[in-house]
Write a protein that holds these residues in place. Structure first.
Motif, short mmCIF file in Angstrom:
data_model
loop_
_atom_site.label_atom_id
_atom_site.label_comp_id
_atom_site.label_asym_id
_atom_site.label_seq_id
_atom_site.Cartn_x
_atom_site.Cartn_y
_atom_site.Cartn_z
N ALA A 178 0.86 -1.03 -0.04
CA ALA A 178 -0.20 -0.10 0.05
C ALA A 178 0.97 1.00 0.07
O ALA A 178 2.04 1.27 0.70
N HIS A 236 -8.18 0.29 -7.56
CA HIS A 236 -7.71 -0.37 -6.20
C HIS A 236 -6.72 0.61 -5.59
O HIS A 236 -5.62 0.41 -5.10
N LEU A 237 -6.83 1.91 -5.72
CA LEU A 237 -6.03 3.16 -5.42
C LEU A 237 -6.44 3.74 -3.96
O LEU A 237 -7.52 3.21 -3.35
N SER A 238 -5.47 4.67 -3.59
CA SER A 238 -5.85 5.37 -2.19
C SER A 238 -6.88 6.28 -2.56
O SER A 238 -6.86 6.76 -3.87
N LEU A 239 -7.61 7.08 -1.69
CA LEU A 239 -8.60 7.77 -1.75
C LEU A 239 -7.78 9.27 -2.11
O LEU A 239 -8.25 9.96 -2.75
N HIS A 240 -6.57 9.32 -1.56
CA HIS A 240 -6.00 10.44 -1.75
C HIS A 240 -5.68 10.60 -3.05
O HIS A 240 -5.45 11.88 -3.53
N SER A 241 -5.53 9.52 -3.87
CA SER A 241 -5.14 9.73 -5.35
C SER A 241 -6.08 10.39 -6.23
O SER A 241 -5.64 10.94 -7.30
N GLY A 299 -3.92 1.81 -3.01
CA GLY A 299 -4.79 1.92 -1.71
C GLY A 299 -4.65 0.64 -0.76
O GLY A 299 -4.20 -0.28 -0.82
N ASN A 300 -5.10 0.96 0.59
CA ASN A 300 -5.11 0.00 1.41
C ASN A 300 -6.51 -0.73 1.41
O ASN A 300 -7.18 -0.16 0.77
N GLU A 326 -9.84 1.11 1.27
CA GLU A 326 -10.29 2.03 0.32
C GLU A 326 -10.03 1.66 -1.16
O GLU A 326 -10.45 2.27 -2.18
N ASN A 327 -9.70 0.34 -1.28
CA ASN A 327 -9.49 -0.40 -2.64
C ASN A 327 -10.41 -1.47 -2.82
O ASN A 327 -10.01 -2.31 -3.86
N PRO A 380 -3.37 -5.22 -1.06
CA PRO A 380 -3.00 -3.97 -1.89
C PRO A 380 -2.42 -4.23 -3.43
O PRO A 380 -1.39 -5.14 -3.43
#
Length: 235
Positions: A105, A150-155, A175-176, A179-180, A185
Motif C-alpha cells: 500500500a 484499487h487506489l488510495s482515496l488521496h489519489s 490503496g489499503n 479504500e481499494n 494492496p
C-alpha cells in the motif's frame, strides 16, 4: 484493420517510449508471477473470505520470491472472484481483463504516457475497484484509455476531468483494503478503447462467454507495462 489490432501495433511500436508505471529497477528488483486460477489449490475459501489472510498470502509469496511485486492476470480465468457478490450472476464474471501488480500500500503509480483525466470515482463495494482513475490518451491518431483501480482515496481527491497529465507524472498510489474494494494492496491496470459511455468505472472482469468482445476492447496492457520480460521467478 480492427481498432484493437491498430492500437496493439501502435503500442508495440512505442514500447520503449512508455514511462514506468511503478518504481522498478531490473538490476536489483525481482518479480514473481501469481496464479489465481483453479490450478492454485493453495488459495482456499478460508483465505479468500478473509482480506487479512489473503493479504498475508500475497505478502508471503513476495517475501519467499524476494520480489518487490507480483504480476499477472490478463485473460486469466480466476476463481478468486467468488469472494464477492459483485461478480455473481446467472453466468458469474471470472475472466480478468487487466494486469495486476501486487505490492505494498502506498506504492506510487506514474502515467506511462501523456494524456488527460477522463474520469474518476470511488467504487466502494466489497470486491469492487475502490478508488478508480481513468486517463485518456492518443497514440498514432488512436484514442484510448487507461484505467487504474484499487487506489488510495488521496489519489483522486484533487483530480479534475480534463486535467493534463504528463508522461511519468505521479498520478496515484496503491490503496489499503479499506479504500481499494477490500483487496490486498495492488494496482489493476487496464487498457480500454471504448468506454461505452461509462465514467469512473468499466468492467475489469467479464463473463467467459463475452471473452472475445471484451478482449478486443481491452488489449493486453503488457505492451505498456513491459514488466513480464523481467520475470526471473515463476509462481
Amino acid at each position: 484493420m480492427a481498432l484493437d489490432i491498430e492500437l496493439t501495433k501502435a503500442l508495440k511500436n512505442y514500447t520503449s517510449g512508455f514511462a514506468s508505471i511503478v518504481p522498478f529497477d531490473p538490476e536489483k528488483d525481482q518479480l514473481v508471477s501469481l496464479d489465481f486460477t483453479k490450478d492454485n489449490i493453495e488459495l482456499t475459501e478460508d483465505i479468500l473470505d478473509d482480506t487479512g489472510r489473503f493479504s498475508a498470502y500475497i505478502n508471503t509469496k513476495l517475501k519467499y520470491a524476494r520480489a518487490v511485486y507480483g504480476i499477472g492476470g490478463y485473460d486469466e480465468h480466476r476463481t478468486i472472484y467468488k469472494r464477492s457478490a459483485v461478480f455473481d450472476g446467472e453466468e458469474p464474471r471470472r475472466l480478468h481483463l487487466g494486469l495486476d501488480i501486487w505490492g505494498d500500500a502506498g506504492t506510487p503509480v506514474y502515467a506511462p504516457l501523456e494524456g488527460t483525466v477522463h474520469s474518476f470515482a470511488f467504487n466502494d463495494n466489497y470486491g469492487d475497484y475502490g478508488a478508480t482513475l481513468i486517463l485518456q490518451h492518443e497514440l498514432e491518431g488512436i484514442i484510448f484509455h487507461t484505467l487504474y483501480g484499487h487506489l488510495s482515496l488521496h489519489s483522486i481527491e484533487d483530480k479534475k476531468e480534463g486535467q493534463i497529465i504528463e508522461k511519468g507524472e505521479w498520478i496515484a498510489a496503491f490503496g489499503n483494503p479499506e479504500e481499494n474494494g477490500h483487496w490486498p494492496p495492488h494496482l489493476h491496470f487496464q487498457l480500454i478503447i471504448n468506454l461505452e459511455g461509462m465514467k469512473g468505472d468499466y468492467p475489469g472482469v467479464c463473463k467467459y462467454s463475452d471473452r472475445q468482445r471484451y478482449l478486443a476492447n481491452c488489449p493486453d496492457p503488457e505492451f505498456m507495462v513491459n514488466l513480464k520480460r523481467f520475470l526471473k521467478v515463476k509462481k
